[in-house]
Design an enzyme around this catalytic site. Structure first.
Site, mmCIF file in Angstrom:
data_model
loop_
_atom_site.group_PDB
_atom_site.id
_atom_site.type_symbol
_atom_site.label_atom_id
_atom_site.label_comp_id
_atom_site.label_asym_id
_atom_site.label_seq_id
_atom_site.Cartn_x
_atom_site.Cartn_y
_atom_site.Cartn_z
ATOM 1 N N GLY A 46 14.694 -4.102 -21.661
ATOM 2 C CA GLY A 46 14.546 -4.427 -20.257
ATOM 3 C C GLY A 46 14.509 -5.902 -19.951
ATOM 4 C CG HIS A 138 4.395 -8.904 6.805
ATOM 5 N ND1 HIS A 138 4.909 -7.848 7.530
ATOM 6 C CD2 HIS A 138 3.068 -8.659 6.687
ATOM 7 C CE1 HIS A 138 3.943 -6.995 7.822
ATOM 8 N NE2 HIS A 138 2.812 -7.465 7.331
ATOM 9 C CE LYS A 202 0.696 -0.178 13.316
ATOM 10 N NZ LYS A 202 2.023 -0.102 12.705
ATOM 11 N NE ARG A 204 -0.661 -0.752 9.288
ATOM 12 C CZ ARG A 204 0.411 -0.090 8.867
ATOM 13 N NH1 ARG A 204 0.292 0.830 7.936
ATOM 14 N NH2 ARG A 204 1.596 -0.350 9.368
ATOM 15 C CG ASP A 234 8.118 -1.188 4.116
ATOM 16 O OD1 ASP A 234 8.515 -1.609 3.016
ATOM 17 O OD2 ASP A 234 7.693 -1.936 5.007
#
Length: 326
Positions: A46, A138, A202, A204, A234
């Protein structure tokens, strides 16, 4: 005393990882250059090997790599490419990351958690990167994690131009999928001509990542065309839930505009079935045939990246690409 003089010459060289060669080819075409040939392969265990087939001494190197799945493989490959360029005496190395890896891990929510976005920045600095170029972080604070220049590009002009062309002269409301995107929604509102705003309230559960519970729509959406904006999709759960909540509150039509199409797992099915008229994304990440679905529109980010690379190479202003608002 005898001295030696030389006229400095600058050479731009573009390098591509194996994650998203199509985007790199588009950028190369915009720049009218060719991608530097290289030998890259994986060993049986790898490990990744990279060797460039041309001299890179003294060049202004731009290393472009997309960071989709498997993200750790492509992150390591780009780090190895940067290290190889440093050891081969490239004059300046810019790591071009259209979608910054680990960007959501930009702060600690609870004790004993990492700040992985900072770790990524440190890794690139140690590897030899002098500069980072990325699209729609982000959170903007990630720019401060890297000890050097960070060119933070915006996809909003590209996405908003598409929205204005496809949905002209309509009653548009810009919708943020959560309170954290309200400031971005305000920029979208200004770009679209001062449109009204709404957002989704919302909550989380920190113990259950990638899951959110939509409580209610805040703002007037009844009878209006809603444009839901976000930086990435996502699992698709939040976006699909937002679209359904808006339609349930009487929205006439819902369009989604997001920069990074991560689209993991069942995301394509959720988005295809959520009731949105169109899902507009860019190609900062590769989209496989299995991830494609009806009403998905993919816009190319290559012209923007190429213009930014040209400005950096010519010691110009990347900020000028966004009318001084970057």
């Amino acid at each position: 005393m005898t001295i030696m003089t030389a006229t400095p010459k600058k050479s731009l060289m573009l390098f591509s990882g194996r994650a998203h060669p199509e985007l790199a080819e588009q950028v190369a075409k915009e720049l009218d250059v060719t991608i530097t040939p290289q030998s890259a392969y994986d060993f049986a265990n790898g490990e990744i090997f990279v060797r460039f087939e041309e001299s890179v001494r003294g060049c202004d190197a731009f290393v472009i790599q997309a960071h989709g799945a498997p993200i750790n493989t492509w992150l390591m490959e780009q780090l190895i490419m940067v290290d190889a360029l440093k050891r081969a005496s490239a004059k300046r190395i810019t790591a071009v990351m259209p979608c910054y890896p680990y960007a959501r891990q930009d702060k600690k929510h609870r004790g004993r958690e990492p700040i992985s976005a900072r770790l990524v920045a440190d890794l690139f600095k140690v590897a030899g990167a002098d500069r980072i170029m990325t699209v729609d972080l982000h959170t903007a604070q990630i720019q401060g994690f890297f000890d050097g220049p960070v060119d933070h590009l915006w996809a909003m002009p590209l996405l908003s131009s598409h929205i204005k062309m496809r949905y002209p002269d309509t009653d548009v409301t810009v919708v943020s999928p959560d309170s954290g995107r309200v400031r971005l929604a305000e920029r979208w509102s200004d770009t679209l001509g001062g449109r009204p705003l709404a957002f989704i309230h919302k909550t989380r559960d920190p113990m259950r990542p990638d899951q959110a519970m939509i409580n209610r729509v805040v703002g007037e959406v009844r009878g209006r065309n809603c444009v839901v904006i976000d930086d990435r999709i996502d699992t698709g759960g939040t976006i699909a839930g937002t679209v359904q909540a808006l339609l349930a509150d009487g929205a006439r039509e819902v369009v989604v505009a997001a920069t990074h199409p991560v689209l993991v797992g069942e995301a394509p099915k959720k988005l295809a079935d959520c009731g949105a008229s169109e899902i507009v994304v860019t190609n900062t990440l590769p989209i496989t045939d299995a991830q494609r679905f009806p009403r998905l529109t993919e816009l190319t980010i290559a012209p923007l990246i190429a213009r930014a690379i040209r400005e950096v190479f010519n010691d110009g202003s990347v900020t000028s690409l966004f009318d001084g608002n970057a």
